[in-house]
Design a protein around this motif. Structure first.
Motif, PDB file in Angstrom:
ATOM      1  N   SER A 159      44.312  47.981  47.579  1.00  0.00           N
ATOM      2  CA  SER A 159      44.223  46.722  46.848  1.00  0.00           C
ATOM      3  C   SER A 159      43.066  46.726  45.859  1.00  0.00           C
ATOM      4  N   THR A 160      42.038  47.513  46.154  1.00  0.00           N
ATOM      5  CA  THR A 160      40.916  47.633  45.229  1.00  0.00           C
ATOM      6  C   THR A 160      41.386  48.172  43.887  1.00  0.00           C
ATOM      7  N   TYR A 161      42.301  49.135  43.934  1.00  0.00           N
ATOM      8  CA  TYR A 161      42.855  49.693  42.693  1.00  0.00           C
ATOM      9  C   TYR A 161      43.518  48.600  41.860  1.00  0.00           C
ATOM     10  N   LEU A 212      43.495  44.702  37.258  1.00  0.00           N
ATOM     11  CA  LEU A 212      43.680  43.315  36.842  1.00  0.00           C
ATOM     12  C   LEU A 212      42.382  42.715  36.287  1.00  0.00           C
ATOM     13  N   GLY A 213      41.271  42.996  36.976  1.00  0.00           N
ATOM     14  CA  GLY A 213      39.991  42.448  36.547  1.00  0.00           C
ATOM     15  C   GLY A 213      39.540  42.996  35.204  1.00  0.00           C
ATOM     16  N   ALA A 214      39.829  44.272  34.950  1.00  0.00           N
ATOM     17  CA  ALA A 214      39.457  44.873  33.669  1.00  0.00           C
ATOM     18  C   ALA A 214      40.325  44.330  32.528  1.00  0.00           C
ATOM     19  N   PRO A 265      33.557  45.182  31.248  1.00  0.00           N
ATOM     20  CA  PRO A 265      34.281  45.100  32.526  1.00  0.00           C
ATOM     21  C   PRO A 265      35.295  46.224  32.736  1.00  0.00           C
ATOM     22  N   GLU A 266      35.871  46.754  31.670  1.00  0.00           N
ATOM     23  CA  GLU A 266      36.847  47.829  31.830  1.00  0.00           C
ATOM     24  C   GLU A 266      36.230  49.045  32.507  1.00  0.00           C
ATOM     25  N   LYS A 324      52.645  46.526  32.275  1.00  0.00           N
ATOM     26  CA  LYS A 324      52.507  47.032  30.905  1.00  0.00           C
ATOM     27  C   LYS A 324      51.160  46.648  30.310  1.00  0.00           C
ATOM     28  N   GLN A 325      50.650  45.490  30.705  1.00  0.00           N
ATOM     29  CA  GLN A 325      49.366  45.039  30.173  1.00  0.00           C
ATOM     30  C   GLN A 325      48.187  45.746  30.831  1.00  0.00           C
ATOM     31  N   THR A 326      48.289  46.008  32.128  1.00  0.00           N
ATOM     32  CA  THR A 326      47.159  46.623  32.842  1.00  0.00           C
ATOM     33  C   THR A 326      47.179  48.146  32.765  1.00  0.00           C
TER      34      THR A 326
END
Length: 420
Positions: free
Chosen positions: A46-48, A53-55, A207-208, A357-359
């Motif tokens: 889940s960390t992955y 998502l966070g980036a 953040p990325e 597609k976005q992440t």
């Protein structure tokens, strides 16, 4: 990045090792360390997903924002966010109950349930008042508290491993595979705190790059710490000894090699740890309540300041925490909390599949994360039904109430969620 790692470690360690150790041992016995390893793998997957998502969607909302990004503006996302808020309320009840259990050992050798609950409720009320007068009072010392409790746990594990009795760790004494999986399910609440790191993404310069590093660093360090501590506990205490001191098992495990001084040292560390976890989670869950009220999923009244610097969300959150503590013991609260967050993390992964597609994330890993969360939830659901049927019934009612409340509120007000 150091501050973000500190937030994650503080959120995980505050609950994981001090609050649920005895409950996990009751399920997994002397294979408790293996249960922590399995739970760690589920958390890493889940960390992955959270890192990607966070980036891609950095904000102070963290998972609140991820669910809306994945599922859009609708009753489903809104209900999930309300359910997540309920999960944090259950977590707070767990931390406060653990605080009461450790604090009671300084008053009585055989503390009563009334004493434990009174101290637990007192801790919530005190931290609520502190937050009302200004969260910075405790927030400024959070990093120091995290450093102290981790240092004490490292010392405990490093010393205790030298005194381990190999026979206590023999695979011949391991319970069945289902019991180990039950333990892994119960302890998931000890890992869920890593999600708090994503709430810091909005303040990161890059953040990325920085968010994934902070997430993986925090989770891997905590897995290593949990494994060392669980090996020390099961290597120094028999299953019967752990069961007798279930609610303060970590302090009891220090006695064989550090004596009464070790017991008190760990108990003090537990008090600092659970107090800081109560403060951080109360502040964070009140913010979640504030954000979902501000964004249209709860009455706007909950985003207003009612007393000093306390919002209606803070006061309501504290009241609900007290209600949960009055209804359930530590084991029941731990099972409810882990089950709630396994569902929340599964939902975040499911929503992630809709924005791949976005992440740019690897679909196989996200699917694996989703399925492992659901599998652990199923295992934990069976165990909770066997051990604490009232807890599983309460969780079903909370989940249903979250979606019904969201549907009714939207029909009543016609408010829309504002995506941050």
């Amino acid at each position: 990045m150091a501050a973000a790692v500190s937030v994650g470690i503080g959120g995980m360690v505050g609950a994981g090792i001090f609050s649920i150790l005895g409950v996990v041992a009751q399920a997994a016995g002397n294979a408790m360390w293996l249960a922590f390893a399995i739970g760690g793998v589920v958390a890493l997957l889940s960390t992955y997903s959270y890192a990607k998502l966070g980036a891609t969607f950095p904000s102070a909302g963290g998972a609140v924002n991820f669910l809306v990004q994945g599922f859009g503006d609708g009753v489903f996302a809104g209900g999930l966010n309300l359910f997540m808020w309920a999960g944090y309320i259950i977590s707070l009840a767990l931390y406060a109950t653990a605080f009461g259990s450790y604090a009671a050992t300084f008053i009585s050798d055989t503390p009563s349930a009334l004493l434990v609950k009174s101290l637990a409720i007192g801790s919530v009320l005190l931290v609520t008042v502190v937050n009302a007068f200004g969260a910075k009072i405790m927030g400024q010392g959070e990093t120091i508290i995290v450093a102290i409790k981790v240092a004490i746990l490292v010392l405990f594990a490093a010393t205790g491993l030298y005194f381990v009795k190999p026979e206590n760790l023999s695979p011949a004494l391991w319970p069945g595979a289902e019991s180990i999986l039950f333990g892994a399910g119960v302890l998931f609440i000890g890992y869920e705190g890593f999600g708090l790191i994503t709430n810091t993404a909005g303040d990161m310069r890059n953040p990325e790059r920085m968010l994934p590093r902070a997430l993986y660093t925090a989770v891997i360090l905590v897995i290593a710490l949990y494994l060392a501590v669980s090996l020390t506990v099961t290597g120094n205490l028999s299953d019967a000894e752990i069961a007798r001191a279930r609610d303060y098992a970590l302090a009891e495990a220090a006695k064989p090699f550090l004596g009464e001084l070790g017991f008190r040292l760990i108990a003090i560390a537990a008090l600092f740890s659970t107090a800081s976890a109560i403060n951080a989670t109360l502040f964070g869950s009140a913010n979640i309540c504030y954000m979902i009220a501000r964004d249209g999923e709860l009455p706007a009244r909950l985003s207003r300041i009612e007393w000093k610097q306390a919002s209606g969300g803070l006061l309501l959150t504290a009241a609900l925490v007290v209600a949960v503590m009055l209804c359930f013991d530590l084991a029941g609260i731990a099972m409810m909390g882990s089950a709630a967050f396994l569902l929340v993390y599964a939902a975040v992964n499911a929503g992630h599949l809709l924005v791949l597609k976005q992440t740019g994330a690897n679909a196989t890993i996200v699917w694996l994360s989703l399925l492992t969360c659901l599998a652990m939830f199923a295992v934990l659901g069976v165990y909770t039904y066997q051990q604490q049927p009232a807890a599983i019934a309460a969780l079903v009612l909370i989940a249903a109430a979250s979606f019904v409340a969201e549907w009714v509120y939207r029909r009543w007000t016609a408010r829309k969620i504002r995506i941050a």
